[in-house]
Design an enzyme around this catalytic site. Sequence first.
Site, mmCIF file in Angstrom:
data_model
loop_
_atom_site.group_PDB
_atom_site.id
_atom_site.type_symbol
_atom_site.label_atom_id
_atom_site.label_comp_id
_atom_site.label_asym_id
_atom_site.label_seq_id
_atom_site.Cartn_x
_atom_site.Cartn_y
_atom_site.Cartn_z
ATOM 1 C CG ASP A 20 -22.014 -15.114 4.560
ATOM 2 O OD1 ASP A 20 -22.183 -15.542 3.399
ATOM 3 O OD2 ASP A 20 -20.941 -15.198 5.186
ATOM 4 C CG ASP A 66 -18.740 -14.315 1.164
ATOM 5 O OD1 ASP A 66 -19.657 -14.073 1.986
ATOM 6 O OD2 ASP A 66 -18.824 -14.016 -0.045
ATOM 7 C CG ASP A 91 -25.089 -15.170 0.401
ATOM 8 O OD1 ASP A 91 -26.179 -15.525 0.896
ATOM 9 O OD2 ASP A 91 -23.997 -15.683 0.735
ATOM 10 C CG ASP A 113 -31.466 0.794 -5.223
ATOM 11 O OD1 ASP A 113 -31.392 1.862 -5.850
ATOM 12 O OD2 ASP A 113 -31.455 0.725 -3.977
ATOM 13 C CG ASP A 130 -29.051 5.855 -6.240
ATOM 14 O OD1 ASP A 130 -29.223 5.805 -5.016
ATOM 15 O OD2 ASP A 130 -28.003 6.262 -6.771
ATOM 16 C CD GLU A 158 -31.442 8.693 -2.857
ATOM 17 O OE1 GLU A 158 -30.827 8.691 -1.793
ATOM 18 O OE2 GLU A 158 -30.880 8.585 -3.963
ATOM 19 C CG HIS A 199 -28.971 2.211 1.849
ATOM 20 N ND1 HIS A 199 -30.223 2.652 1.461
ATOM 21 C CD2 HIS A 199 -28.112 2.653 0.908
ATOM 22 C CE1 HIS A 199 -30.106 3.315 0.330
ATOM 23 N NE2 HIS A 199 -28.840 3.336 -0.030
ATOM 24 C CG ASP A 200 -28.102 6.391 1.564
ATOM 25 O OD1 ASP A 200 -27.123 5.626 1.456
ATOM 26 O OD2 ASP A 200 -28.802 6.748 0.605
HETATM 27 O O1 ISL Z 1 -29.133 14.043 0.207
HETATM 28 C C1 ISL Z 1 -28.389 14.070 -0.713
HETATM 29 C C2 ISL Z 1 -28.535 15.099 -1.768
HETATM 30 O O2 ISL Z 1 -29.544 16.039 -1.466
HETATM 31 C C3 ISL Z 1 -27.289 13.069 -0.774
HETATM 32 O O3 ISL Z 1 -27.269 12.505 0.469
HETATM 33 C C4 ISL Z 1 -27.493 12.025 -1.861
HETATM 34 O O4 ISL Z 1 -28.615 12.250 -2.583
HETATM 35 C C5 ISL Z 1 -27.605 10.635 -1.355
HETATM 36 O O5 ISL Z 1 -26.448 10.287 -0.663
HETATM 37 C C6 ISL Z 1 -27.763 9.690 -2.535
HETATM 38 O O6 ISL Z 1 -27.876 8.374 -2.107
HETATM 39 C C7 ISL Z 1 -27.969 7.367 -3.071
HETATM 40 O O7 ISL Z 1 -26.975 7.454 -4.063
HETATM 41 C C8 ISL Z 1 -25.630 7.258 -3.627
HETATM 42 C C9 ISL Z 1 -25.468 6.035 -2.744
HETATM 43 O O8 ISL Z 1 -24.227 6.068 -2.100
HETATM 44 C C10 ISL Z 1 -26.545 5.924 -1.704
HETATM 45 O O9 ISL Z 1 -26.403 4.746 -0.963
HETATM 46 C C11 ISL Z 1 -27.851 6.012 -2.418
HETATM 47 O O10 ISL Z 1 -28.960 5.782 -1.601
HETATM 48 C C12 ISL Z 1 -24.817 7.119 -4.872
HETATM 49 O O11 ISL Z 1 -25.375 6.142 -5.692
#
Ligand code: ISL
Length: 598
Positions: free
Chosen positions: A66, A70, A74, A143, A245, A299, A374-375
């Site tokens: 940051d 805030d 960023d 992305d 995505d 993805e 991040h997921d």
């Molecule tokens: O695995 C999955 C489906 O088979 C789900 O987890 C899904 O595909 C995944 O969460 C998708 O992630 C992406 O799109 C989301 C976002 O929240 C995630 O951060 C991103 O990586 C919606 O845009």
Amino acid sequence: MKIRLIALATLGGLLCVPGCRDRSGSVVNEPAKQAAVSEGASMGGNARKWWKEAIVYQIYPRSFQDSDGDGIGDLKGITSKLDYLKSLGIDVIWLNPIYSSPNDDNGYDISDYRGIMKEFGTMQDFDELLKGMHDRNLKLVMDLVVNHSSDEHEWFKQSRSSRDNPYRDYYHWWPAEKGKPTPRRSFFDVNGDAWKFDELTKSYYLHYFSQKQPDLNWENPRLREEIFAMMRFWFDKGVDGFRMDVIPFISKDTTFPEMPAQYKGDWGRFYANGPHVHKYLQEMNKEALSKYDVMTVAEGAGVTTADALDYVDADRNELNMLYHFEGVSLGYLPDSLKIPDPKGYSLVEFKNIYSKWDSVFADKGWGTIYLGNHDQPRMVTRWGNDAPQWRELSSKMLTTFLFTMRATPYYYAGDELGMNNIKFDNIEDYRDIESINWYQQIKNKGGDLRQFLAAQKIAARDNGRTPFQWDASANAGFSAGTPWLKVNPNYTTVNVAAEDTDANSCLNYFRKIVKLRKDNPVLVYGKYTLLDQDNPDVYAYTRELDGRRILVLLNFKNKAASLKTGLDLSKGKVLFGNYPTAPQNGKLQPYEAAIYEF
Ligand code: ISL
């Protein structure tokens, strides 16, 4: 044909006899062997490409640095850390979405594809960041979130306003007079329902994710043209590629038939590979991608080994790479909201999954490898062991795995420090829509909230999103304000400043193995062979190319483990490892990683 010289195993330029130790105590090989590799040459059946040899480092901008106090990371913050990023030896930076967004899902809900999120800065900040990267020979991958937009995007505002608005067909609408639409499951919706009724036009709209993320209608050619033009806008600025995505979800059968029973609990597989997805990706390739020297990675949600090549076979002119979910889904109970199996995960299954995926791309296409993003929770917590005595060792072992597989590594910022899960006790600490809405969903159904909260300590996405740990000052040096998500209290010891000066740190281990991979094409292109397949504790494999043979041994357990590779380890030349000396016999120490050449 142009000939390029590739230096082998110089490891930070240290001069050291074979098997000697470097400053960190890791074992290193002799430096500066040179091999001639012709530029256009085929490597084990694989055409050489810069993105196959690249190391991708993923930054979650909200959590990196940051600059204005805030509490939210960023673009200027990232720019201020470019020298650190360069020092890692990585080549490509993937940034999670930085576009204008009301942040229902931290930027995965875009309200303007050509604008910058106000919390992240301005377009000028973006241009400076991109220039700073290019000046340092770093590439930028953005992305691309085009399965859905934000409901605050102008297209959706128009689309929602009346049934005959020109933007109506930019989204999927179902008029109420036809009755309720066929059920579709939503990933984030509190009720799990992917259709939302909109009073104004008495119609339902489709949202695979949250109600504020309506799905775009790719069957509409005007929408596709807008997206391809937007992609060219960013490429013309100099962006080097896109991570796409949930791109396998973009095409839908708009008659919305019943979802076959086989997809219950795994509806992502039903959403993937829609009727025209490959036609649209070929169109995207023709209209945008083919005009630039860029890389793309899907993805690969819902994509299996049976259909993966359809996305990345170079002859099909679609995308370059995809990342699958089979590996990171291992170890959760079936049909659960990521509840870990109390028995843990089976290393034999883990090995089989990654070996199977390697074989998919053995002759065509190209793979990716990752354990965190991040997921996902932090890789050391989920796949290694974050107890104090094992955190560093197991983190280095996992890093060794990621950099010795035949696939482009996607490495998540903070993993190079050995950052681990924060493990919140209370739902109030979470900021992620997934955790918050799943909690509410379980609560509404009278489900087991204690079990869910315990599971989230392992599985929640916010574990991977806590602020990056720069130093031991307040808020880990991330922000002068109050961070948007709590900082992991271990920042006082797990941070860049401390690890930079510690030759034995995770950070310096990371830098060395990055260099090892970059100096040794066998680690990029070499044929992969799994050894000792049924060993429940050890992952062992060879990589072979042009007469070179590398052996990788990884102990995934917190106890000593034996193995049978059929190779006499005392005859191998030790290249690298996470203990001061590598084993000469078939026994590995807890979480040991060792790399040899035969
Ligand atoms: O695995 C999955 C489906 O088979 C789900 O987890 C899904 O595909 C995944 O969460 C998708 O992630 C992406 O799109 C989301 C976002 O929240 C995630 O951060 C991103 O990586 C919606 O845009």
